[in-house]
Design a protein around this motif. Structure first.
Motif, PDB file in Angstrom:
ATOM      1  N   THR A   1       0.801  -1.222   0.000  1.00 53.88           N
ATOM      2  CA  THR A   1       0.000   0.000   0.000  1.00 53.88           C
ATOM      3  C   THR A   1       0.836   1.275   0.000  1.00 53.88           C
ATOM      4  N   GLY A   2       2.097   1.182   0.437  1.00 56.30           N
ATOM      5  CA  GLY A   2       2.905   2.383   0.613  1.00 56.30           C
ATOM      6  C   GLY A   2       2.568   3.144   1.881  1.00 56.30           C
ATOM      7  N   ILE A   3       1.762   2.536   2.749  1.00 58.97           N
ATOM      8  CA  ILE A   3       1.350   3.165   4.008  1.00 58.97           C
ATOM      9  C   ILE A   3       2.242   2.655   5.140  1.00 58.97           C
ATOM     10  N   ASP A   4       2.837   3.560   5.877  1.00 56.83           N
ATOM     11  CA  ASP A   4       3.670   3.164   7.013  1.00 56.83           C
ATOM     12  C   ASP A   4       2.802   2.631   8.142  1.00 56.83           C
ATOM     13  N   LEU A   5       3.202   1.486   8.677  1.00 59.12           N
ATOM     14  CA  LEU A   5       2.475   0.876   9.779  1.00 59.12           C
ATOM     15  C   LEU A   5       3.432   0.542  10.914  1.00 59.12           C
ATOM     16  N   ALA A   6       2.930   0.564  12.131  1.00 58.40           N
ATOM     17  CA  ALA A   6       3.694   0.056  13.262  1.00 58.40           C
ATOM     18  C   ALA A   6       3.711  -1.464  13.159  1.00 58.40           C
ATOM     19  N   LEU A   7       4.891  -2.060  13.103  1.00 59.69           N
ATOM     20  CA  LEU A   7       5.002  -3.517  12.943  1.00 59.69           C
ATOM     21  C   LEU A   7       5.013  -4.162  14.319  1.00 59.69           C
ATOM     22  N   ASP A   8       3.845  -4.108  14.962  1.00 56.16           N
ATOM     23  CA  ASP A   8       3.733  -4.565  16.344  1.00 56.16           C
ATOM     24  C   ASP A   8       3.044  -5.914  16.492  1.00 56.16           C
ATOM     25  N   GLY A   9       2.570  -6.484  15.381  1.00 53.81           N
ATOM     26  CA  GLY A   9       1.911  -7.787  15.444  1.00 53.81           C
ATOM     27  C   GLY A   9       0.440  -7.732  15.802  1.00 53.81           C
ATOM     28  N   ASP A  10      -0.097  -6.546  16.090  1.00 50.59           N
ATOM     29  CA  ASP A  10      -1.512  -6.415  16.432  1.00 50.59           C
ATOM     30  C   ASP A  10      -2.306  -6.102  15.165  1.00 50.59           C
ATOM     31  N   LEU A  11      -3.031  -7.092  14.681  1.00 55.80           N
ATOM     32  CA  LEU A  11      -3.748  -6.920  13.418  1.00 55.80           C
ATOM     33  C   LEU A  11      -5.081  -6.221  13.590  1.00 55.80           C
ATOM     34  N   LEU A  12      -5.694  -6.366  14.748  1.00 54.69           N
ATOM     35  CA  LEU A  12      -6.981  -5.729  15.011  1.00 54.69           C
ATOM     36  C   LEU A  12      -6.862  -4.817  16.226  1.00 54.69           C
ATOM     37  N   GLN A  13      -7.469  -3.663  16.124  1.00 57.38           N
ATOM     38  CA  GLN A  13      -7.512  -2.765  17.277  1.00 57.38           C
ATOM     39  C   GLN A  13      -8.557  -3.287  18.245  1.00 57.38           C
ATOM     40  N   PRO A  14      -8.188  -3.526  19.509  1.00 59.44           N
ATOM     41  CA  PRO A  14      -9.146  -4.088  20.468  1.00 59.44           C
ATOM     42  C   PRO A  14     -10.413  -3.242  20.579  1.00 59.44           C
ATOM     43  N   GLY A  15     -11.545  -3.909  20.459  1.00 56.09           N
ATOM     44  CA  GLY A  15     -12.825  -3.231  20.631  1.00 56.09           C
ATOM     45  C   GLY A  15     -13.299  -2.422  19.447  1.00 56.09           C
ATOM     46  N   ALA A  16     -12.520  -2.380  18.364  1.00 57.38           N
ATOM     47  CA  ALA A  16     -12.912  -1.563  17.218  1.00 57.38           C
ATOM     48  C   ALA A  16     -14.066  -2.216  16.459  1.00 57.38           C
TER      49      ALA A  16
ATOM     50  N   LEU B   1     -16.661  -2.210  12.920  1.00 59.30           N
ATOM     51  CA  LEU B   1     -16.366  -2.126  11.494  1.00 59.30           C
ATOM     52  C   LEU B   1     -16.265  -0.690  10.999  1.00 59.30           C
ATOM     53  N   GLU B   2     -16.927   0.230  11.700  1.00 60.97           N
ATOM     54  CA  GLU B   2     -16.911   1.626  11.269  1.00 60.97           C
ATOM     55  C   GLU B   2     -15.651   2.362  11.720  1.00 60.97           C
ATOM     56  N   HIS B   3     -14.935   1.802  12.672  1.00 60.12           N
ATOM     57  CA  HIS B   3     -13.752   2.480  13.219  1.00 60.12           C
ATOM     58  C   HIS B   3     -12.582   1.494  13.315  1.00 60.12           C
ATOM     59  N   PRO B   4     -12.051   1.074  12.180  1.00 57.84           N
ATOM     60  CA  PRO B   4     -10.980   0.071  12.180  1.00 57.84           C
ATOM     61  C   PRO B   4      -9.657   0.654  12.672  1.00 57.84           C
ATOM     62  N   GLY B   5      -8.751  -0.240  13.095  1.00 59.48           N
ATOM     63  CA  GLY B   5      -7.411   0.174  13.451  1.00 59.48           C
ATOM     64  C   GLY B   5      -6.575   0.451  12.214  1.00 59.48           C
ATOM     65  N   SER B   6      -5.340   0.881  12.427  1.00 60.26           N
ATOM     66  CA  SER B   6      -4.503   1.321  11.307  1.00 60.26           C
ATOM     67  C   SER B   6      -4.185   0.197  10.325  1.00 60.26           C
ATOM     68  N   THR B   7      -3.903  -0.998  10.815  1.00 58.97           N
ATOM     69  CA  THR B   7      -3.587  -2.105   9.902  1.00 58.97           C
ATOM     70  C   THR B   7      -4.804  -2.484   9.069  1.00 58.97           C
ATOM     71  N   GLU B   8      -5.935  -2.603   9.712  1.00 58.00           N
ATOM     72  CA  GLU B   8      -7.159  -2.954   8.991  1.00 58.00           C
ATOM     73  C   GLU B   8      -7.528  -1.865   7.991  1.00 58.00           C
ATOM     74  N   ARG B   9      -7.342  -0.624   8.376  1.00 58.43           N
ATOM     75  CA  ARG B   9      -7.665   0.485   7.478  1.00 58.43           C
ATOM     76  C   ARG B   9      -6.765   0.452   6.235  1.00 58.43           C
ATOM     77  N   ALA B  10      -5.489   0.146   6.431  1.00 54.56           N
ATOM     78  CA  ALA B  10      -4.569   0.054   5.287  1.00 54.56           C
ATOM     79  C   ALA B  10      -4.963  -1.092   4.362  1.00 54.56           C
ATOM     80  N   ILE B  11      -5.374  -2.199   4.934  1.00 55.58           N
ATOM     81  CA  ILE B  11      -5.786  -3.348   4.105  1.00 55.58           C
ATOM     82  C   ILE B  11      -7.023  -2.999   3.288  1.00 55.58           C
ATOM     83  N   ARG B  12      -7.931  -2.251   3.873  1.00 56.21           N
ATOM     84  CA  ARG B  12      -9.146  -1.872   3.146  1.00 56.21           C
ATOM     85  C   ARG B  12      -8.815  -1.044   1.906  1.00 56.21           C
ATOM     86  N   ALA B  13      -7.687  -0.329   1.964  1.00 58.57           N
ATOM     87  CA  ALA B  13      -7.266   0.436   0.786  1.00 58.57           C
ATOM     88  C   ALA B  13      -6.938  -0.486  -0.378  1.00 58.57           C
TER      89      ALA B  13
END
Length: 359
Positions: free
Chosen positions: A247-262, A264-276
């Motif tokens: 994607t060319g989007i910088d991500l924190a490589l922390d191993g957390d694929l889903l933001q806890p408690g997020a 579908l309308e408010h995804p975390g950064s990794t999920e948001r990048a994948i949606r792109a």
């Protein structure tokens, strides 16, 4: 997270697909003798350590290979220098600061806290006296249990929950131990929490956390990182790196694929990048979320999302992207006074493992 018993015996952790059968276990005396040779001469009760390490592996059907023996020993050495109940420098100060922090958050006056700590505890000393002399997490855990159970303010400050979360020779999580206690081979003395602070319990549950899950890693280094950051953190960090490449989007490589408690309308950064990448992946938001929800299991690698993201990343890089990398996580804890990371931890343990293999 679940222990996959069919896959526990992997030596260099190549995964179930490549090594479906558990290698024949060696005789107990042979394994114990090897552990004794691997332990430093300075370790107290070396025969007791050898027996507890052997039981930790064999009782969970994990291969007693030299590589696995040294993996367990390396983590124990890193976390506790072969001490069942290691001393934590400045623990009394850390514990009092935590009590004061919780009291301030609840607007409890300091005078009321001091009065509660002057109450005599079940062992005859006041809670303040005991708090001033705690040196290990086992001692602090026992103090908190008494304080919560005996003093009304204790229950209010801690919500009825003991705030000591890790302990023992491998610094394993109490919650993890409770989740994986069904086949614990020893009689439980008091509670699983109490067992974590013993050598036998700490080694058993620490070994489960280190080796008790299947993974397609080609080096134990990534197991050591996962031990610190959580199961599959190294694989998931590599997946995040692939998403970033595609994607060319910088991500924190922390191993957390889903933001806890997020939702579908408010995804975390990794999920948001994948949606792109949604159109190129031919996947909707719900399908992406369902796949990411498997990020704490081996089967995530069987999803269409995993395969398609890596296909795009490999093409963009002009080479095969790594399927495991060390997560970029800074370690945060009141016990840590330096700037340390998961990669630092994994490298340190790996160096100890290599020395053990050479002994």
């Amino acid at each position: 997270m679940r222990i996959r018993l069919s896959c526990l015996g992997l030596v260099l952790l190549a995964g179930c697909a490549t090594q479906p059968a558990l290698p024949p276990q060696r005789q107990p005396d042979v394994v114990r003798a090897e552990i004794l040779r691997k332990l430093p001469a300075s370790v107290s009760d070396r025969s007791g350590w050898a027996n507890d390490v052997y039981v930790a592996l064999s009782a969970q059907d994990i291969s007693t290979s030299t590589a696995n023996l040294c993996a367990v020993l390396a983590v124990a050495e890193q976390e506790s220098t072969y001490t069942a109940d290691p001393v934590v420098p400045g623990l009394a100060r850390i514990a009092r600061a935590e009590i004061d922090r919780r009291a301030a958050a609840l607007h409890v006056p300091g005078l009321l806290v001091s009065a509660a700590l002057r109450i005599d505890s079940p062992d005859g000393r006041s809670y303040a006296q005991r708090l001033g002399h705690v040196r290990t997490e086992r001692e602090l855990s026992a103090l908190y249990e008494d304080f919560i159970g005996m003093v009304p303010l204790g229950g209010k400050l801690f919500g009825g929950l003991n705030p000591v979360h890790t302990g023992g020779p491998m610094q394993v999580s109490v919650d993890f131990a409770r989740e994986h206690a069904r086949n614990y081979p020893y009689p439980v003395e008091g509670s699983i929490r109490h067992e974590v602070f013993t050598r036998r319990g700490g080694l058993y549950f620490g070994t489960a956390h280190l080796l008790g899950y299947p993974a397609h890693y080609d080096a134990l280094l990534y197991r050591f990182a996962d031990f610190n950051a959580g199961w599959y953190a190294s694989r998931n960090a590599a997946f995040q790196a692939a998403v970033s490449r595609a994607t060319g989007i910088d991500l924190a490589l922390d191993g957390d694929l889903l933001q806890p408690g997020a939702d579908l309308e408010h995804p975390g950064s990794t999920e948001r990048a994948i949606r792109a990448l949604g159109a190129r992946l031919d996947m909707g938001d719900g399908q992406i979320r369902d796949a990411l929800a498997r990020g704490d299991r081996l089967e995530f690698e069987e999803t269409a999302l995993y395969a398609r993201v890596f296909a795009l990343a490999d093409a963009a890089a002009g080479r095969a992207m790594p399927r495991a990398i060390l997560p970029g996580i800074r370690l945060e804890s009141p016990k840590i006074t330096r700037k340390l990371t998961t990669a630092w931890f994994a490298d340190r343990v790996n160096a100890r493992w290599q020395r053990c293999m050479q002994r």
